[in-house]
Write an enzyme that holds these catalytic residues in place. Structure first.
Site, PDB file in Angstrom:
ATOM      1  N   ILE A  26      39.777  30.925  34.728  1.00  0.00           N
ATOM      2  CA  ILE A  26      39.318  30.912  33.401  1.00  0.00           C
ATOM      3  C   ILE A  26      40.304  30.814  32.393  1.00  0.00           C
ATOM      4  O   ILE A  26      40.230  30.444  31.277  1.00  0.00           O
ATOM      5  CB  ILE A  26      38.150  31.725  33.042  1.00  0.00           C
ATOM      6  CG1 ILE A  26      38.592  33.367  33.279  1.00  0.00           C
ATOM      7  CG2 ILE A  26      36.850  31.325  33.697  1.00  0.00           C
ATOM      8  CD1 ILE A  26      37.529  34.202  32.962  1.00  0.00           C
ATOM      9  N   TYR A  27      41.378  31.470  32.815  1.00  0.00           N
ATOM     10  CA  TYR A  27      42.632  31.676  32.118  1.00  0.00           C
ATOM     11  C   TYR A  27      43.291  30.285  32.105  1.00  0.00           C
ATOM     12  O   TYR A  27      43.841  30.031  30.819  1.00  0.00           O
ATOM     13  CB  TYR A  27      43.678  32.945  32.507  1.00  0.00           C
ATOM     14  CG  TYR A  27      44.719  32.858  31.947  1.00  0.00           C
ATOM     15  CD1 TYR A  27      44.859  33.598  30.580  1.00  0.00           C
ATOM     16  CD2 TYR A  27      46.012  32.461  32.184  1.00  0.00           C
ATOM     17  CE1 TYR A  27      46.105  33.837  29.872  1.00  0.00           C
ATOM     18  CE2 TYR A  27      47.276  32.786  31.553  1.00  0.00           C
ATOM     19  CZ  TYR A  27      47.188  33.257  30.508  1.00  0.00           C
ATOM     20  OH  TYR A  27      48.529  33.386  29.814  1.00  0.00           O
ATOM     21  N   GLY A  28      43.553  29.742  33.040  1.00  0.00           N
ATOM     22  CA  GLY A  28      44.252  28.576  33.416  1.00  0.00           C
ATOM     23  C   GLY A  28      45.559  28.260  32.467  1.00  0.00           C
ATOM     24  O   GLY A  28      45.715  27.161  31.888  1.00  0.00           O
TER      25      GLY A  28
END
Length: 437
Positions: free
Chosen positions: A367-369
């Site tokens: 989700i950080y990516g």
């Protein structure tokens, strides 16, 4: 007399025996001539992109993202390569006939400049190589084309990039394998602060050679940061040997055995079988009332080297099957999780590799990516904790990747393959290190 009782056989990336009965200390970064040359070249060598510099000046796109209209300079730098190269060598040299070296690539568009040892000996840090070459490049161009005082700063910006507005030479024509010292987040991290994609390109996308080169950088870094003192020296040398240098052909054998139809789980089985066969581990008695028979080892350092070699093999099997680098973090995690459940013994780096994997999966593509595996390095807050055994797997995964990354090796590190990748010790470390034993 040998320092350690361990004796290893060194194999190449095709499973061919290179050197047998090698005393463990012979592969030490403090001893092996090829490793010392790799480290010396890493500190002293700068790539100069003269073709890029010429294009930047022609369009006014100097620095990282800047374009200054009206400051364009149409200079035929590549067409004057003989004179430019001679001037750079003259300015960088300390005295005539010293060990300054310049090599030309890509029709003169790229230079690889190795500054004399005297410049590094007289400096506190390795950035003396970068600054001297960038300054020499600037002055060589200014002098060759009689650039006046009003345009000389534009030439300087093309060579140095946005320095000193930025700490590093962002967007400049000159670059090193290592980052600038200010980007090293603690003591001894300089050789570990090398992005995976650079090692991928330097070794021309060869997974095992890339892992070997990265293991050299990482383990030399472990020595530099004081993690290989006393009994810990043997632990780090075993990791370099078995994971990085394919000692006793373990990595190759595991990949060959599982490459066709295997999974991460079957590599676990193969590694445990190999460890039993080599008498690294033995199975104990079941606990009272239980059915699970935990394994035991009298040599946890050697077992750690085996599990780290197995982690690399599992990475190549899994990421190679999918041709994707992104699976490396989950492989680092679950190979070692399965190892611990299977044997009752600790996984690679005594659990720290799993710790790297958890944070790594979040930072690289969850989700950080924020990026892809290829732009990570051993200095990163996520990947730094495993003692030099996480990055070789990441490099191998990126070498096997078929274009799934947001930041591809060709997109971020092409110049390193075209320059440093032409030096044999960098491109083929497995052979070079074995030959130097």
């Amino acid at each position: 007399m040998a320092k350690y009782k361990d004796v290893i056989d060194l194999y190449d990336d095709n499973g061919k025996l290179l050197k047998s009965n090698v005393a463990l200390e012979k592969i030490s970064p403090l001893v092996n001539p090829a490793i010392k040359k790799i480290i010396d070249d890493t500190k002293r060598t700068v790539a100069v992109n003269l073709g890029g510099m010429q294009d930047a000046l022609k369009t006014g796109k100097i620095g990282k993202h800047q374009q200054i209209l009206g400051r364009e300079l149409n200079l035929d730098i590549v067409g004057n390569i003989d004179a430019i190269e001679a001037k750079i060598k003259e300015y960088v040299s300390v005295e005539a006939g010293d060990d300054t070296m310049i090599k030309r690539y890509n029709g003169g568009k790229l230079l690889l400049v190795k500054v004399p040892s005297a410049r590094i000996a007289a400096a506190a840090t390795y950035d003396a190589a970068l600054t001297s070459v960038a300054a020499a490049t600037t002055y060589a161009v200014v002098e060759q084309f009689n650039v006046d005082m009003f345009d000389a700063n534009t030439v300087k910006a093309a060579a140095f990039g946005t320095y000193p507005v930025t700490m590093d030479l962002a967007g400049g024509a000159c670059s090193m394998i290592m980052s600038i010292p200010q980007n090293n987040e603690s003591l001894g991290y300089a050789l570990r602060n090398i992005p995976a994609n650079q090692s991928v390109m330097i070794t021309h996308r060869n997974a095992m050679q890339g892992a070997a080169l990265t293991s050299v950088f990482e383990q030399a870094g472990e020595f530099e940061m004081g993690s290989a003192i006393g009994p810990f020296e043997r632990a780090q040398l075993l990791l370099l040997a078995y994971q990085g240098l394919n000692a006793n052909n373990i990595v190759y054998d595991l990949v060959k055995e599982n490459g066709q139809t295997g999974t991460v789980g079957t590599v676990v089985q193969s590694l445990v079988e190999r460890a039993i066969e080599d008498k690294v581990i033995t199975q104990g008695a079941a606990a009272k009332g239980g059915y699970f028979k935990p394994y035991e080892t009298k040599d946890p350092m050697l077992w750690n080297a085996y599990t780290s070699a197995g982690t690399l093999a599992a990475t190549m099997v899994n990421c190679g099957a999918g041709r994707f680098a992104q699976a490396v973090s989950s492989t680092l995690l679950y190979f070692n999780d399965l190892i611990e459940h299977e044997t009752g013994l600790p996984g690679s780096d005594f659990g720290r590799t799993m710790g790297v994997a958890v944070g790594f999966s979040f930072f690289s593509h969850s989700i950080y990516g924020g990026g892809g595996p290829g732009i990570f390095n051993g200095n990163h807050v996520v990947t730094r904790h495993a003692a030099g055994v996480g990055m070789p797997c990441i490099v191998a995964a990126c070498a096997l990747d078929a274009g799934t990354q947001m930041f591809s090796p060709e997109g971020t590190a092409k110049i390193y393959g075209e320059t440093f990748g032409q030096i044999d010790e960098f491109a083929h470390p497995l052979q070079a290190i074995a030959k130097a034993v």
